[in-house]
Design a protein around this motif. Structure first.
Motif, mmCIF file in Angstrom:
data_model
loop_
_atom_site.group_PDB
_atom_site.id
_atom_site.type_symbol
_atom_site.label_atom_id
_atom_site.label_comp_id
_atom_site.label_asym_id
_atom_site.label_seq_id
_atom_site.Cartn_x
_atom_site.Cartn_y
_atom_site.Cartn_z
ATOM 1 N N PRO A 115 5.356 4.763 -3.316
ATOM 2 C CA PRO A 115 4.718 5.986 -3.777
ATOM 3 C C PRO A 115 3.230 5.814 -4.107
ATOM 4 O O PRO A 115 2.517 6.791 -4.327
ATOM 5 N N CYS A 116 2.775 4.549 -4.141
ATOM 6 C CA CYS A 116 1.396 4.247 -4.538
ATOM 7 C C CYS A 116 1.059 2.836 -4.072
ATOM 8 O O CYS A 116 1.932 2.105 -3.618
ATOM 9 N N ASP A 117 -0.193 2.448 -4.184
ATOM 10 C CA ASP A 117 -0.565 1.049 -3.999
ATOM 11 C C ASP A 117 -0.016 0.272 -5.187
ATOM 12 O O ASP A 117 -0.044 0.783 -6.313
ATOM 13 N N GLY A 118 0.467 -0.935 -4.961
ATOM 14 C CA GLY A 118 0.996 -1.674 -6.095
ATOM 15 C C GLY A 118 1.514 -3.039 -5.745
ATOM 16 O O GLY A 118 1.207 -3.601 -4.689
ATOM 17 N N SER A 162 0.844 -1.198 0.000
ATOM 18 C CA SER A 162 0.000 0.000 0.000
ATOM 19 C C SER A 162 0.875 1.243 0.000
ATOM 20 O O SER A 162 2.019 1.204 0.475
ATOM 21 N N LYS A 163 0.336 2.325 -0.500
ATOM 22 C CA LYS A 163 1.055 3.601 -0.491
ATOM 23 C C LYS A 163 1.506 3.899 0.930
ATOM 24 O O LYS A 163 0.737 3.765 1.882
ATOM 25 N N ASP A 216 1.814 -0.259 -10.644
ATOM 26 C CA ASP A 216 0.957 0.735 -9.998
ATOM 27 C C ASP A 216 -0.485 0.243 -10.097
ATOM 28 O O ASP A 216 -0.990 0.019 -11.186
#
Length: 79
Positions: free
Chosen positions: A51-54, A31-32, A78
Motif C-alpha cells: 500500500p506504500c513504500d516501506g 515500493s508502493k 511505512d
C-alpha cells in the motif's frame, strides 16, 4: 510508522484464504504497488500489492497458513 496489514476481503462471501507465497522477506524494502504476497481462496488467487513504500518487518501468516478476513498478515514500516 509501523503498520499491521490484515487479511483483505476477497469477495462478498469469502471469509478466509491461504497464503500461497511471500514475495518479500523480513528486512527487505519494497515500493508502493510491488507484490508482497499471494493469497488463494476457494474462488480466486490474488497477488496483494504494497500500500506504500516501506520495509517488511515481520510475517505473522506463513506460506500454507489459512487466515480469516481481518487476521494479521504482516507488519511493515511505512517509509
Amino acid at each position: 510508522m509501523t503498520l499491521v496489514l490484515k487479511m483483505p476481503r476477497m469477495g462478498m462471501n469469502v471469509e478466509d484464504g491461504t497464503i500461497v507465497e511471500w514475495h518479500k522477506k523480513p528486512g527487505e524494502n519494497f515500493s508502493k504497488g510491488e507484490i508482497l504476497y499471494t493469497i488463494e481462496t476457494d474462488k480466486t488467487t490474488a497477488e496483494i500489492e504494497a500500500p506504500c513504500d516501506g520495509k517488511l518487518i515481520s510475517i505473522q501468516a506463513n506460506e500454507g497458513d489459512d487466515v480469516t478476513v481481518g487476521d494479521d498478515i504482516c507488519t511493515i514500516l511505512d517509509q
